[in-house]
Scaffold this motif. Structure first.
Motif, PDB file in Angstrom:
ATOM      1  N   ARG A   1     -12.176  53.525   3.060  1.00  0.00           N
ATOM      2  CA  ARG A   1     -11.961  54.971   3.236  1.00  0.00           C
ATOM      3  C   ARG A   1     -11.525  55.636   1.942  1.00  0.00           C
ATOM      4  O   ARG A   1     -11.975  56.742   1.616  1.00  0.00           O
ATOM      5  CB  ARG A   1     -10.913  55.207   4.336  1.00  0.00           C
ATOM      6  CG  ARG A   1     -11.352  54.729   5.702  1.00  0.00           C
ATOM      7  CD  ARG A   1     -12.572  55.471   6.197  1.00  0.00           C
ATOM      8  NE  ARG A   1     -13.165  54.815   7.369  1.00  0.00           N
ATOM      9  CZ  ARG A   1     -14.279  55.229   7.959  1.00  0.00           C
ATOM     10  NH1 ARG A   1     -14.927  56.281   7.490  1.00  0.00           N
ATOM     11  NH2 ARG A   1     -14.758  54.582   8.996  1.00  0.00           N
TER      12      ARG A   1
ATOM     13  N   ARG B   1      -9.184  58.193   9.486  1.00  0.00           N
ATOM     14  CA  ARG B   1      -9.240  56.740   9.610  1.00  0.00           C
ATOM     15  C   ARG B   1      -8.295  56.049   8.620  1.00  0.00           C
ATOM     16  O   ARG B   1      -7.749  54.988   8.919  1.00  0.00           O
ATOM     17  CB  ARG B   1     -10.677  56.257   9.401  1.00  0.00           C
ATOM     18  CG  ARG B   1     -11.648  56.710  10.477  1.00  0.00           C
ATOM     19  CD  ARG B   1     -11.328  56.098  11.835  1.00  0.00           C
ATOM     20  NE  ARG B   1     -11.470  54.647  11.813  1.00  0.00           N
ATOM     21  CZ  ARG B   1     -12.610  53.999  11.994  1.00  0.00           C
ATOM     22  NH1 ARG B   1     -13.727  54.673  12.227  1.00  0.00           N
ATOM     23  NH2 ARG B   1     -12.660  52.681  11.967  1.00  0.00           N
TER      24      ARG B   1
ATOM     25  N   GLU C   1     -14.375  58.460  17.243  1.00  0.00           N
ATOM     26  CA  GLU C   1     -15.460  57.544  16.888  1.00  0.00           C
ATOM     27  C   GLU C   1     -16.811  58.038  17.390  1.00  0.00           C
ATOM     28  O   GLU C   1     -17.832  57.880  16.715  1.00  0.00           O
ATOM     29  CB  GLU C   1     -15.163  56.156  17.474  1.00  0.00           C
ATOM     30  CG  GLU C   1     -16.132  55.068  17.065  1.00  0.00           C
ATOM     31  CD  GLU C   1     -16.099  54.765  15.587  1.00  0.00           C
ATOM     32  OE1 GLU C   1     -17.142  54.336  15.056  1.00  0.00           O
ATOM     33  OE2 GLU C   1     -15.039  54.969  14.956  1.00  0.00           O
TER      34      GLU C   1
ATOM     35  N   GLN D   1     -10.245  48.373   5.610  1.00  0.00           N
ATOM     36  CA  GLN D   1     -10.570  49.729   6.059  1.00  0.00           C
ATOM     37  C   GLN D   1     -10.000  50.776   5.112  1.00  0.00           C
ATOM     38  O   GLN D   1     -10.665  51.760   4.780  1.00  0.00           O
ATOM     39  CB  GLN D   1     -10.024  49.952   7.467  1.00  0.00           C
ATOM     40  CG  GLN D   1     -10.869  49.340   8.566  1.00  0.00           C
ATOM     41  CD  GLN D   1     -12.190  50.073   8.724  1.00  0.00           C
ATOM     42  OE1 GLN D   1     -12.224  51.284   8.962  1.00  0.00           O
ATOM     43  NE2 GLN D   1     -13.282  49.342   8.563  1.00  0.00           N
TER      44      GLN D   1
ATOM     45  N   ARG E   1      -8.875  57.813  19.712  1.00  0.00           N
ATOM     46  CA  ARG E   1      -9.700  57.107  18.728  1.00  0.00           C
ATOM     47  C   ARG E   1     -11.163  57.046  19.180  1.00  0.00           C
ATOM     48  O   ARG E   1     -12.081  57.192  18.374  1.00  0.00           O
ATOM     49  CB  ARG E   1      -9.168  55.698  18.496  1.00  0.00           C
ATOM     50  CG  ARG E   1      -7.954  55.627  17.610  1.00  0.00           C
ATOM     51  CD  ARG E   1      -7.757  54.221  17.062  1.00  0.00           C
ATOM     52  NE  ARG E   1      -7.681  53.235  18.119  1.00  0.00           N
ATOM     53  CZ  ARG E   1      -6.554  52.902  18.764  1.00  0.00           C
ATOM     54  NH1 ARG E   1      -5.421  53.499  18.453  1.00  0.00           N
ATOM     55  NH2 ARG E   1      -6.566  51.966  19.699  1.00  0.00           N
TER      56      ARG E   1
ATOM     57  N   HIS F   1     -12.978  62.844   8.489  1.00  0.00           N
ATOM     58  CA  HIS F   1     -12.970  61.578   9.233  1.00  0.00           C
ATOM     59  C   HIS F   1     -12.364  60.466   8.389  1.00  0.00           C
ATOM     60  O   HIS F   1     -11.637  59.607   8.910  1.00  0.00           O
ATOM     61  CB  HIS F   1     -14.408  61.222   9.623  1.00  0.00           C
ATOM     62  CG  HIS F   1     -14.499  60.020  10.509  1.00  0.00           C
ATOM     63  ND1 HIS F   1     -14.151  60.039  11.843  1.00  0.00           N
ATOM     64  CD2 HIS F   1     -14.900  58.748  10.248  1.00  0.00           C
ATOM     65  CE1 HIS F   1     -14.325  58.837  12.371  1.00  0.00           C
ATOM     66  NE2 HIS F   1     -14.781  58.035  11.427  1.00  0.00           N
ATOM     67  N   ASP F   2     -12.622  60.477   7.099  1.00  0.00           N
ATOM     68  CA  ASP F   2     -12.055  59.453   6.219  1.00  0.00           C
ATOM     69  C   ASP F   2     -10.537  59.571   6.132  1.00  0.00           C
ATOM     70  O   ASP F   2      -9.834  58.557   6.138  1.00  0.00           O
ATOM     71  CB  ASP F   2     -12.678  59.536   4.824  1.00  0.00           C
ATOM     72  CG  ASP F   2     -14.122  59.071   4.807  1.00  0.00           C
ATOM     73  OD1 ASP F   2     -14.459  58.138   5.555  1.00  0.00           O
ATOM     74  OD2 ASP F   2     -14.925  59.644   4.057  1.00  0.00           O
TER      75      ASP F   2
END
Length: 310
Positions: free
Chosen positions: A247, A159, A146, A243, A142, A155-156
């Motif tokens: 996202r 996550r 990051e 989150q 992670r 990346h979305d």
């Protein structure tokens, strides 16, 4: 982005998060099992029950630590074992290699076969060290994502997968506590009850954060509110839902289209926003947790449908 690549990133994050969360479940089971009378309460069964794997353990038998370590850590035939999750995360990463930084790939690849060399007796003997190793692998992955991955749709997806899996496991950890306590409601507020609740915080690395919010008062309803409703603690269900909403909103922007999953995640966020302090206990912890698990499972299916995962 190809749907196959998006799916690999999404599931890679889920498998890494699942490996870590399963390790945290084992930590919690171990802490609860050392309490007086644990053998008669069959507390390890509550761990496998929370993972949905109880059908693999005969109802009339006592579930031992050896059984749980074998199944949840080492068993390649169990798709949710730590060993299986690490292997699958690496396979997903290999298929989406061009979307990963070098550090992300090294975090997936380094030592991924470590558990192959362990038998059950060795794994049980070295369980605390192995649990720390699994948690470190996941946190390193992670951290690499990051610090180095482009903030694009890949990346979305990454996550979103991690947040969904984390929400599920926080709910499952709360369910472990429910199942352990269920046969003995008269011990609510007692020493063992206090130790069990603080074990939930410990498993989620939330003890210090909880202390900052509530001070030294440890009560079941405050711990439940903290793990379900606190929007600042990164392992709370509310934080994970926020989150996910963020996202999925970004992904709908990338694709210029909204899907059913966007409405579902907003419903999930709103359902927690409407709860007052202590209301989860008044409504029923088990019912709230089960509803949360149903909603996260539903959201996972809707994400797969919206983005054409295989």
């Amino acid at each position: 982005m190809l749907s196959r690549t998006a799916e690999n990133l999404y599931w890679m994050a889920r498998y890494m998060e699942r490996a870590e969360s399963t390790a945290r479940l084992l930590t919690m089971g171990q802490r609860m099992a050392i309490l007086p009378g644990a053998h008669h309460r069959d507390e390890w069964r509550s761990v496998v029950r929370a993972t949905g794997a109880e059908a693999n353990f005969p109802e009339d038998s006592h579930v031992k630590e050896t059984d749980v370590v074998a199944y949840l850590m080492l068993d390649l035939d169990n798709p949710s074992s730590i060993r299986s999750c690490l292997a699958k995360a690496r396979a997903n990463g290999k298929s989406a290699r061009t979307m990963l930084t070098q550090d992300m790939w090294e975090a997936l690849n380094e030592g991924w076969r470590k558990l192959d060399s362990y038998d059950v007796a060795e794994a049980r003997q070295q369980l605390p060290g192995l649990i720390d190793w699994v948690k470190t692998r996941s946190m390193t992955f992670r951290g690499a994502a990051e610090s180095g991955q482009l903030r694009n749709e890949g990346h979305d997806f990454l996550r979103a997968g991690g947040a969904l899996e984390r929400a599920q496991m926080t709910l499952r950890l709360l369910d472990v506590k429910y199942y352990v306590l269920l046969p003995e409601t008269e011990v609510v507020g007692g020493t063992r009850d206090h130790y069990q609740w603080t074990s939930v915080l410990h498993a989620l690395s939330g003890s210090r954060a909880y202390h900052h919010v509530y001070g030294g008062a440890y009560t079941p309803w405050q711990i439940t509110d903290f793990l379900m409703l606190n929007r600042l603690f990164p392992r709370s269900v509310a934080f994970c839902y926020d989150q996910l909403a963020y996202r999925l909103n970004r992904l709908s922007g990338w694709h210029d289209a909204r899907a059913t999953c966007d409405d579902t995640v907003q419903e999930m966020v709103s359902s927690l926003e409407s709860l007052d302090s202590g209301e989860i206990f008044r409504r029923g912890l088990h019912e709230t947790v089960q509803n949360g698990l149903t909603m996260t499972n539903r959201l996972g299916l809707e994400i797969a449908q919206a983005y054409h995962f295989g």
